[in-house]
Design a protein around this motif. Structure first.
Motif, PDB file in Angstrom:
ATOM      1  N   TRP A   1       8.737  24.470  17.839  1.00  0.00           N
ATOM      2  CA  TRP A   1       8.229  24.771  19.175  1.00  0.00           C
ATOM      3  C   TRP A   1       7.943  26.268  19.238  1.00  0.00           C
ATOM      4  O   TRP A   1       8.846  27.090  19.076  1.00  0.00           O
ATOM      5  CB  TRP A   1       9.256  24.443  20.246  1.00  0.00           C
ATOM      6  CG  TRP A   1       9.615  22.987  20.415  1.00  0.00           C
ATOM      7  CD1 TRP A   1       8.990  21.908  19.842  1.00  0.00           C
ATOM      8  CD2 TRP A   1      10.689  22.467  21.194  1.00  0.00           C
ATOM      9  NE1 TRP A   1       9.634  20.752  20.232  1.00  0.00           N
ATOM     10  CE2 TRP A   1      10.672  21.065  21.055  1.00  0.00           C
ATOM     11  CE3 TRP A   1      11.657  23.056  21.995  1.00  0.00           C
ATOM     12  CZ2 TRP A   1      11.582  20.245  21.703  1.00  0.00           C
ATOM     13  CZ3 TRP A   1      12.575  22.237  22.638  1.00  0.00           C
ATOM     14  CH2 TRP A   1      12.520  20.836  22.494  1.00  0.00           C
ATOM     15  N   ILE A   2       6.686  26.629  19.477  1.00  0.00           N
ATOM     16  CA  ILE A   2       6.290  28.025  19.567  1.00  0.00           C
ATOM     17  C   ILE A   2       5.517  28.236  20.866  1.00  0.00           C
ATOM     18  O   ILE A   2       4.498  27.579  21.083  1.00  0.00           O
ATOM     19  CB  ILE A   2       5.384  28.418  18.370  1.00  0.00           C
ATOM     20  CG1 ILE A   2       6.115  28.175  17.057  1.00  0.00           C
ATOM     21  CG2 ILE A   2       4.922  29.874  18.502  1.00  0.00           C
ATOM     22  CD1 ILE A   2       5.252  28.361  15.834  1.00  0.00           C
ATOM     23  N   PRO A   3       5.986  29.132  21.745  1.00  0.00           N
ATOM     24  CA  PRO A   3       5.236  29.394  22.969  1.00  0.00           C
ATOM     25  C   PRO A   3       3.900  30.059  22.653  1.00  0.00           C
ATOM     26  O   PRO A   3       3.839  30.972  21.829  1.00  0.00           O
ATOM     27  CB  PRO A   3       6.146  30.338  23.768  1.00  0.00           C
ATOM     28  CG  PRO A   3       7.041  30.963  22.748  1.00  0.00           C
ATOM     29  CD  PRO A   3       7.168  29.994  21.614  1.00  0.00           C
ATOM     30  N   VAL A   4       2.837  29.563  23.276  1.00  0.00           N
ATOM     31  CA  VAL A   4       1.495  30.101  23.027  1.00  0.00           C
ATOM     32  C   VAL A   4       0.783  30.335  24.362  1.00  0.00           C
ATOM     33  O   VAL A   4       1.176  29.795  25.390  1.00  0.00           O
ATOM     34  CB  VAL A   4       0.649  29.181  22.121  1.00  0.00           C
ATOM     35  CG1 VAL A   4       1.226  29.086  20.725  1.00  0.00           C
ATOM     36  CG2 VAL A   4       0.493  27.783  22.728  1.00  0.00           C
TER      37      VAL A   4
ATOM     38  N   TYR B   1      -0.030  32.918  19.557  1.00  0.00           N
ATOM     39  CA  TYR B   1       1.383  33.257  19.735  1.00  0.00           C
ATOM     40  C   TYR B   1       1.433  34.749  20.013  1.00  0.00           C
ATOM     41  O   TYR B   1       0.886  35.544  19.255  1.00  0.00           O
ATOM     42  CB  TYR B   1       2.143  32.910  18.454  1.00  0.00           C
ATOM     43  CG  TYR B   1       3.593  33.351  18.423  1.00  0.00           C
ATOM     44  CD1 TYR B   1       4.499  32.931  19.384  1.00  0.00           C
ATOM     45  CD2 TYR B   1       4.061  34.161  17.391  1.00  0.00           C
ATOM     46  CE1 TYR B   1       5.821  33.314  19.344  1.00  0.00           C
ATOM     47  CE2 TYR B   1       5.386  34.544  17.327  1.00  0.00           C
ATOM     48  CZ  TYR B   1       6.268  34.120  18.312  1.00  0.00           C
ATOM     49  OH  TYR B   1       7.579  34.497  18.258  1.00  0.00           O
ATOM     50  N   VAL B   2       2.074  35.131  21.100  1.00  0.00           N
ATOM     51  CA  VAL B   2       2.132  36.547  21.454  1.00  0.00           C
ATOM     52  C   VAL B   2       3.566  37.086  21.449  1.00  0.00           C
ATOM     53  O   VAL B   2       3.848  38.114  22.030  1.00  0.00           O
ATOM     54  CB  VAL B   2       1.462  36.823  22.824  1.00  0.00           C
ATOM     55  CG1 VAL B   2      -0.028  36.575  22.743  1.00  0.00           C
ATOM     56  CG2 VAL B   2       2.083  35.982  23.921  1.00  0.00           C
ATOM     57  N   GLY B   3       4.434  36.394  20.767  1.00  0.00           N
ATOM     58  CA  GLY B   3       5.814  36.849  20.644  1.00  0.00           C
ATOM     59  C   GLY B   3       6.767  35.988  21.446  1.00  0.00           C
ATOM     60  O   GLY B   3       6.397  34.964  21.995  1.00  0.00           O
ATOM     61  N   GLY B   4       7.993  36.416  21.492  1.00  0.00           N
ATOM     62  CA  GLY B   4       9.036  35.644  22.155  1.00  0.00           C
ATOM     63  C   GLY B   4       9.732  34.739  21.157  1.00  0.00           C
ATOM     64  O   GLY B   4       9.318  34.622  20.003  1.00  0.00           O
TER      65      GLY B   4
ATOM     66  N   GLU C   1       3.136  21.072  27.314  1.00  0.00           N
ATOM     67  CA  GLU C   1       3.681  21.869  28.415  1.00  0.00           C
ATOM     68  C   GLU C   1       5.186  21.621  28.486  1.00  0.00           C
ATOM     69  O   GLU C   1       5.631  20.483  28.464  1.00  0.00           O
ATOM     70  CB  GLU C   1       3.006  21.447  29.728  1.00  0.00           C
ATOM     71  CG  GLU C   1       3.247  22.372  30.884  1.00  0.00           C
ATOM     72  CD  GLU C   1       2.502  23.701  30.776  1.00  0.00           C
ATOM     73  OE1 GLU C   1       2.966  24.666  31.382  1.00  0.00           O
ATOM     74  OE2 GLU C   1       1.480  23.773  30.079  1.00  0.00           O
ATOM     75  N   LYS C   2       5.972  22.713  28.529  1.00  0.00           N
ATOM     76  CA  LYS C   2       7.435  22.598  28.611  1.00  0.00           C
ATOM     77  C   LYS C   2       7.948  23.412  29.788  1.00  0.00           C
ATOM     78  O   LYS C   2       7.411  24.469  30.105  1.00  0.00           O
ATOM     79  CB  LYS C   2       8.091  23.114  27.334  1.00  0.00           C
ATOM     80  CG  LYS C   2       7.788  22.273  26.111  1.00  0.00           C
ATOM     81  CD  LYS C   2       8.719  22.604  24.974  1.00  0.00           C
ATOM     82  CE  LYS C   2       8.480  21.674  23.816  1.00  0.00           C
ATOM     83  NZ  LYS C   2       8.783  20.288  24.099  1.00  0.00           N
TER      84      LYS C   2
ATOM     85  N   PRO D   1      10.450  30.442  27.868  1.00  0.00           N
ATOM     86  CA  PRO D   1       9.682  30.392  29.104  1.00  0.00           C
ATOM     87  C   PRO D   1       9.000  29.047  29.350  1.00  0.00           C
ATOM     88  O   PRO D   1       8.714  28.301  28.406  1.00  0.00           O
ATOM     89  CB  PRO D   1       8.623  31.475  28.888  1.00  0.00           C
ATOM     90  CG  PRO D   1       8.399  31.474  27.407  1.00  0.00           C
ATOM     91  CD  PRO D   1       9.763  31.202  26.815  1.00  0.00           C
ATOM     92  N   LYS D   2       8.734  28.773  30.621  1.00  0.00           N
ATOM     93  CA  LYS D   2       7.909  27.630  30.977  1.00  0.00           C
ATOM     94  C   LYS D   2       6.497  27.933  30.501  1.00  0.00           C
ATOM     95  O   LYS D   2       6.032  29.065  30.585  1.00  0.00           O
ATOM     96  CB  LYS D   2       7.910  27.434  32.489  1.00  0.00           C
ATOM     97  CG  LYS D   2       7.032  26.301  32.948  1.00  0.00           C
ATOM     98  CD  LYS D   2       7.066  26.125  34.439  1.00  0.00           C
ATOM     99  CE  LYS D   2       6.141  24.970  34.812  1.00  0.00           C
ATOM    100  NZ  LYS D   2       6.335  24.540  36.178  1.00  0.00           N
ATOM    101  N   GLY D   3       5.818  26.931  29.964  1.00  0.00           N
ATOM    102  CA  GLY D   3       4.443  27.148  29.547  1.00  0.00           C
ATOM    103  C   GLY D   3       4.028  26.220  28.434  1.00  0.00           C
ATOM    104  O   GLY D   3       4.689  25.223  28.145  1.00  0.00           O
ATOM    105  N   GLN D   4       2.946  26.603  27.800  1.00  0.00           N
ATOM    106  CA  GLN D   4       2.370  25.797  26.731  1.00  0.00           C
ATOM    107  C   GLN D   4       3.040  26.151  25.397  1.00  0.00           C
ATOM    108  O   GLN D   4       3.260  27.327  25.091  1.00  0.00           O
ATOM    109  CB  GLN D   4       0.869  26.058  26.660  1.00  0.00           C
ATOM    110  CG  GLN D   4       0.110  25.018  25.891  1.00  0.00           C
ATOM    111  CD  GLN D   4      -1.386  25.208  26.078  1.00  0.00           C
ATOM    112  OE1 GLN D   4      -1.917  26.281  25.851  1.00  0.00           O
ATOM    113  NE2 GLN D   4      -2.057  24.143  26.482  1.00  0.00           N
ATOM    114  N   TYR D   5       3.344  25.115  24.610  1.00  0.00           N
ATOM    115  CA  TYR D   5       3.982  25.288  23.305  1.00  0.00           C
ATOM    116  C   TYR D   5       3.170  24.573  22.238  1.00  0.00           C
ATOM    117  O   TYR D   5       2.692  23.454  22.443  1.00  0.00           O
ATOM    118  CB  TYR D   5       5.407  24.707  23.320  1.00  0.00           C
ATOM    119  CG  TYR D   5       6.409  25.608  23.973  1.00  0.00           C
ATOM    120  CD1 TYR D   5       7.317  26.333  23.219  1.00  0.00           C
ATOM    121  CD2 TYR D   5       6.438  25.758  25.354  1.00  0.00           C
ATOM    122  CE1 TYR D   5       8.243  27.180  23.815  1.00  0.00           C
ATOM    123  CE2 TYR D   5       7.353  26.603  25.955  1.00  0.00           C
ATOM    124  CZ  TYR D   5       8.246  27.311  25.184  1.00  0.00           C
ATOM    125  OH  TYR D   5       9.151  28.153  25.782  1.00  0.00           O
ATOM    126  N   LEU D   6       3.057  25.249  21.098  1.00  0.00           N
ATOM    127  CA  LEU D   6       2.547  24.614  19.896  1.00  0.00           C
ATOM    128  C   LEU D   6       3.705  23.779  19.355  1.00  0.00           C
ATOM    129  O   LEU D   6       4.819  24.291  19.213  1.00  0.00           O
ATOM    130  CB  LEU D   6       2.141  25.676  18.876  1.00  0.00           C
ATOM    131  CG  LEU D   6       1.844  25.204  17.455  1.00  0.00           C
ATOM    132  CD1 LEU D   6       0.645  24.267  17.429  1.00  0.00           C
ATOM    133  CD2 LEU D   6       1.624  26.399  16.546  1.00  0.00           C
TER     134      LEU D   6
END
Length: 160
Positions: free
Chosen positions: A154-157, A132-135, A8-9, A94-99
């Motif tokens: 770091w990849i937002p997922v 991963y849905v983009g960004g 979580e970031k 964005p704030k959220g979960q990252y791979l």
């Protein structure tokens, strides 16, 4: 499957100097060459040093993002939006979960290529609980150890 973590970031900003990638998105060799050429230029012309002067930490970011249907690649640093030099892009993560995938290699280019291949060629294609849905996504160079460049991807997922 490759070794990875979900982390979580908080939201963060990278100030980046960019280039449009013109190779087809499946042309890994072409994209790698374009990125390497770009990094050579920003290192030689002093633009990366200018960014380092405004950085909040010692991390160097290699960011990939689609902007207006163009594949873009940025050399960047974590910094406040107010400190962005002219011509730089403010990239919001964005704030959220990252791979998160860790690695080390002989050079920044090799680290970026290795982590990208693991993330997009293995982990994300095999993942059952997240996607991963983009960004923007980024390789973060965190330092050097025993003559190797260390870093993370770091990849937002999102959860599936």
């Amino acid at each position: 499957m490759a070794d990875y973590m979900l982390e979580e970031k908080d939201n963060f900003i990278v100030i980046g100097l960019g280039t449009e990638l013109t190779s087809h998105y499946t042309d890994f060799a072409g994209l790698s060459k374009e990125k390497a050429d770009f990094w050579q230029v920003v290192n030689e012309d002093g633009r990366l040093d200018t960014l380092k002067d405004i950085a909040a930490n010692d991390y160097i970011f290699a960011v990939n993002e689609t902007v207006n249907n163009k594949m873009m690649h940025y050399a960047g640093v974590m910094a406040d939006a107010d400190s962005a030099p002219e011509g730089a892009r403010i990239i919001q993560f964005p704030k959220g979960q990252y791979l998160v995938i860790k690695g080390e290699e002989k050079s920044s280019d090799e680290l970026n290529n290795k982590l990208s291949a693991i993330a997009f060629g293995e982990v994300l294609t095999e993942a059952e609980n997240f996607a991963y849905v983009g960004g923007p996504n980024t390789t973060v160079e965190t330092g050097r150890k025993n003559g190797l460049v260390t870093g993370k991807m770091w990849i937002p997922v999102v959860e599936k």
